[in-house]
Scaffold this motif. Structure first.
Motif, short mmCIF file in Angstrom:
data_model
loop_
_atom_site.label_atom_id
_atom_site.label_comp_id
_atom_site.label_asym_id
_atom_site.label_seq_id
_atom_site.Cartn_x
_atom_site.Cartn_y
_atom_site.Cartn_z
N GLY A 277 0.84 -1.19 0.00
CA GLY A 277 0.00 0.00 0.00
C GLY A 277 0.87 1.23 0.00
N SER A 278 0.37 2.33 0.58
CA SER A 278 1.17 3.55 0.60
C SER A 278 1.72 3.86 1.99
CB SER A 278 0.37 4.71 0.03
OG SER A 278 -0.95 4.70 0.49
N ALA A 279 1.69 2.88 2.89
CA ALA A 279 2.33 3.09 4.19
C ALA A 279 3.80 3.43 3.96
CB ALA A 279 2.22 1.84 5.06
N GLU A 280 4.32 4.34 4.76
CA GLU A 280 5.73 4.71 4.57
C GLU A 280 6.64 3.55 4.94
OE1 GLU A 280 7.35 8.27 5.97
OE2 GLU A 280 5.74 9.51 5.19
N SER A 281 6.24 2.82 5.93
CA SER A 281 7.05 1.70 6.40
C SER A 281 6.19 0.85 7.31
CB SER A 281 8.25 2.21 7.18
OG SER A 281 7.79 2.90 8.32
N LEU A 282 6.75 -0.26 7.75
CA LEU A 282 6.08 -1.10 8.73
C LEU A 282 6.62 -0.76 10.10
CD1 LEU A 282 6.37 -4.41 6.79
CD2 LEU A 282 4.25 -3.34 7.49
N ASN A 283 5.82 -0.95 11.15
CA ASN A 283 6.44 -0.76 12.45
C ASN A 283 7.31 -1.96 12.77
OD1 ASN A 283 5.03 -2.68 13.93
ND2 ASN A 283 3.68 -1.22 14.91
N LEU A 284 8.17 -1.79 13.75
CA LEU A 284 9.19 -2.79 14.05
C LEU A 284 8.59 -4.16 14.34
CD1 LEU A 284 12.10 -3.62 14.75
CD2 LEU A 284 11.70 -2.73 17.04
N GLY A 285 7.57 -4.19 15.20
CA GLY A 285 6.97 -5.46 15.58
C GLY A 285 6.38 -6.18 14.38
N THR A 286 5.73 -5.41 13.52
CA THR A 286 5.11 -5.97 12.33
C THR A 286 6.16 -6.54 11.38
OG1 THR A 286 3.38 -4.31 12.53
CG2 THR A 286 3.59 -5.36 10.40
N ALA A 287 7.19 -5.76 11.12
CA ALA A 287 8.24 -6.21 10.20
C ALA A 287 8.93 -7.47 10.74
CB ALA A 287 9.26 -5.10 9.98
N ALA A 288 9.24 -7.46 12.04
CA ALA A 288 9.93 -8.60 12.64
C ALA A 288 9.05 -9.86 12.54
CB ALA A 288 10.29 -8.30 14.09
N THR A 289 7.76 -9.70 12.77
CA THR A 289 6.85 -10.83 12.69
C THR A 289 6.87 -11.46 11.31
OG1 THR A 289 5.38 -9.77 14.27
CG2 THR A 289 4.44 -11.51 12.92
N VAL A 290 6.76 -10.62 10.29
CA VAL A 290 6.70 -11.15 8.93
C VAL A 290 8.02 -11.87 8.59
CG1 VAL A 290 6.46 -10.53 6.49
CG2 VAL A 290 5.02 -9.42 8.20
N CYS A 291 9.15 -11.28 8.99
CA CYS A 291 10.46 -11.90 8.70
C CYS A 291 10.62 -13.24 9.42
CB CYS A 291 11.59 -10.96 9.12
SG CYS A 291 11.68 -9.46 8.13
N LEU A 292 10.32 -13.25 10.71
CA LEU A 292 10.54 -14.47 11.50
C LEU A 292 9.60 -15.59 11.07
CD1 LEU A 292 11.09 -12.76 14.97
CD2 LEU A 292 12.84 -13.77 13.50
N TYR A 293 8.35 -15.22 10.76
CA TYR A 293 7.42 -16.24 10.27
C TYR A 293 7.84 -16.77 8.91
CZ TYR A 293 3.81 -16.99 13.70
OH TYR A 293 3.14 -17.42 14.81
N ALA A 294 8.44 -15.92 8.08
CA ALA A 294 8.90 -16.40 6.77
C ALA A 294 9.97 -17.47 6.95
CB ALA A 294 9.44 -15.23 5.96
N SER A 295 10.90 -17.24 7.87
CA SER A 295 11.94 -18.24 8.15
C SER A 295 11.32 -19.51 8.73
CB SER A 295 12.97 -17.68 9.14
OG SER A 295 13.86 -16.82 8.49
N ALA A 296 10.42 -19.32 9.69
CA ALA A 296 9.81 -20.47 10.36
C ALA A 296 9.09 -21.37 9.37
CB ALA A 296 8.83 -19.99 11.43
N ARG A 297 8.33 -20.73 8.48
CA ARG A 297 7.54 -21.48 7.50
C ARG A 297 8.46 -22.26 6.56
NH1 ARG A 297 3.20 -17.80 7.38
NH2 ARG A 297 4.65 -16.42 6.35
N ALA A 298 9.49 -21.59 6.07
CA ALA A 298 10.40 -22.23 5.12
C ALA A 298 11.13 -23.40 5.78
CB ALA A 298 11.41 -21.21 4.60
N GLN A 299 11.56 -23.22 7.02
CA GLN A 299 12.32 -24.27 7.69
C GLN A 299 11.43 -25.46 8.03
OE1 GLN A 299 14.41 -22.55 10.98
NE2 GLN A 299 15.69 -21.28 9.67
N ARG A 300 10.20 -25.19 8.44
CA ARG A 300 9.32 -26.29 8.80
C ARG A 300 8.89 -27.09 7.58
NH1 ARG A 300 8.19 -25.39 14.45
NH2 ARG A 300 9.79 -23.82 14.55
N ARG A 301 8.72 -26.38 6.45
CA ARG A 301 8.38 -27.08 5.22
C ARG A 301 9.54 -27.98 4.80
NH1 ARG A 301 5.72 -22.73 2.06
NH2 ARG A 301 7.86 -22.01 2.02
N ALA A 302 10.75 -27.52 5.06
CA ALA A 302 11.93 -28.27 4.62
C ALA A 302 12.23 -29.46 5.54
CB ALA A 302 13.14 -27.33 4.57
#
Lengths: 303, 303
Positions: A277-302
């Motif tokens: 969207g046009s948000a300037e950025s994500l807040n820290l908690g939001t960004a960290a959540t998306v990053c950590l979940y991305a790793s978690a998902r990839a590792q668990r699938r593997a």
């Protein structure tokens, strides 16, 4: 407690007692460092602390909880707190205290009925790395205690193996930070007061990839996630720059400025959470959540 | 402003002036409802408000910003605020005010140097649904203004088409909620004061699927995401229960209790964000982020 329903004769009622002041001093950084202790408030957080204490004592470790103060009212509503201290190895008993005392201990207008004084529980970096971690979150120059706690809670939810606070970050034992972790502080190892460059060097030596979360990063997290999913379906991915399936140390920066240039230079890659969207950025908690979940998902699938 | 660097003769210096009190009343819900106005504070938020105002005025719409009050100091540091009011259609000029006045207007000890009074900008539900939305976030019984703002900001980042606040949710025009949106309030349509059942019925009629975010949900968000990725790689997915590629209304509940049973019953499915660690749950902002990004990713891949 002598008799349920009545304050026992030895209940603490003097908000100016030395013991009360000693607990209150743990609200400040210097008070905490001097005693190497901090406090947690409220039934949920104290329950988590007592649970961690029990597991540690049963395993022959050193105590996590040093003392517990609670109102009669709170113990009536939360009998599990008595159960959690009443077993053989506990070496704890709950002191009954008035609301005035609890309020003076924690400097809150509406005390939550129970306070536990805990010993510092952080561990050395070496211990974390020796356990072959797959996901670590590191906070650099994070200033707001609420944000620090929120990231720790998100890291716990994503199944991270540890959270590391650089020496320039807010103290995770700050009462507001502790509160924001909603008990997660007792769920995964925490390392504190360490230098970013040292952590990155040790993590790389231990085989972890290092990713810096950065809104202007050249790698797009969604692309990395799609590549990871594609590998799971045995598609050929040419030129993949980073595989989320590998053990990863994620670096997160200050809530306003993000990571400094020299901090990002230590990482293998700078990764952006895409903003659609046009948000300037994500807040820290939001960004960290998306990053950590991305790793978690990839590792668990593997797995 | 008369001359840069000096307060002009007509600068507002009396913190007890009627105009100051009128702005201050907008901190309370009844004051806002009476005037159908709210205020935003700080250079970033005011800039976003003025930008939205400009776009609206240029398109022949009605004004978003009614008035702007700023300190000389702030205008020196942020000359773009003057530029954003100095064009032909603006119908605005910035009133210079002392820090005492700004402080009295917003009831903050450390005023941020600039305050804008804005007209309500929420739109009717019908307008949102007529625009063929692909992602909508709806908040039900969310109580904390900071949480409401954080979810709105996350929805903006995920490219959601609108955010809806049920009539039992906190007022998004609450100053703390406005602050937490970090300007995102002006980026996407907001609907408020509507009944959940009405929204769900209208959304379903408009072809949207309805998902309730629920820690105990029977559908696992990661599974839905993997199925979506698999479809992108033209794998056969037998028995998929929900396709994240389709337009979706996401329902998020109260921060402590989640959605009520009767609220969840209105949705097509209950979807859980998996918790991999031992966290009891995710906080509202974290859960909403993961859900909205999952939809965004699936839809963009399908485009």
């Amino acid at each position: 407690m002598s008799e349920p329903g009545r304050p026992p004769a030895d209940a603490m009622t003097n908000p100016r007692a030395d013991r009360v002041r000693d607990v209150a001093k743990l609200a400040g950084r210097s008070g905490r460092l001097k005693r190497e202790q901090f406090f947690v408030e409220g039934p949920q957080a104290v329950r988590e602390a007592l649970q961690a204490h029990k597991e540690c004592m049963d395993a022959g470790g050193s105590p996590i909880v040093e003392s517990v103060y609670a109102s009669v009212e709170c113990l009536k509503r939360h009998p599990e707190l008595l159960e959690l201290t009443g077993y053989r190895n506990s070496k704890l008993h709950i002191r009954v205290a008035s609301d005035m005392v609890l309020s003076a201990m924690t400097d809150t207008v509406t005390p939550q009925g129970v306070v536990a004084v805990c010993n510092f529980i952080d561990v050395p970096l070496e211990e974390v790395l020796a356990a072959k971690p797959k996901i670590i979150a590191m906070l650099c120059q994070v200033r707001d205690p609420g944000n620090a706690g929120t990231v720790l809670r998100a890291a716990d939810a994503a199944g991270a193996d540890a959270v590391i606070f650089s020496n320039s970050s807010v103290d995770i034992y700050n009462p507001k930070a502790v509160r924001s972790t909603a008990g997660s502080l007792f769920h995964l190892p925490v390392v504190r007061g360490v230098d970013l460059a040292d952590v990155v060097a040790a993590a790389k030596a231990a085989g972890l990839g290092v990713l810096a979360a950065d809104g202007y990063g050249q790698l797009n997290l969604d692309l990395l996630q799609d590549e990871s999913a594609a590998r799971a379906f045995e598609q050929q991915i040419p030129d993949s720059q980073y595989s989320l399936e590998q053990p990863t140390l994620w670096l997160f920066g200050n809530e306003a400025q993000g990571l400094a240039g020299e901090e990002m230079a230590l990482a293998d890659h700078r990764v952006a959470v895409p903003v659609y969207g046009s948000a300037e950025s994500l807040n820290l908690g939001t960004a960290a959540t998306v990053c950590l979940y991305a790793s978690a998902r990839a590792q668990r699938r593997a797995d």
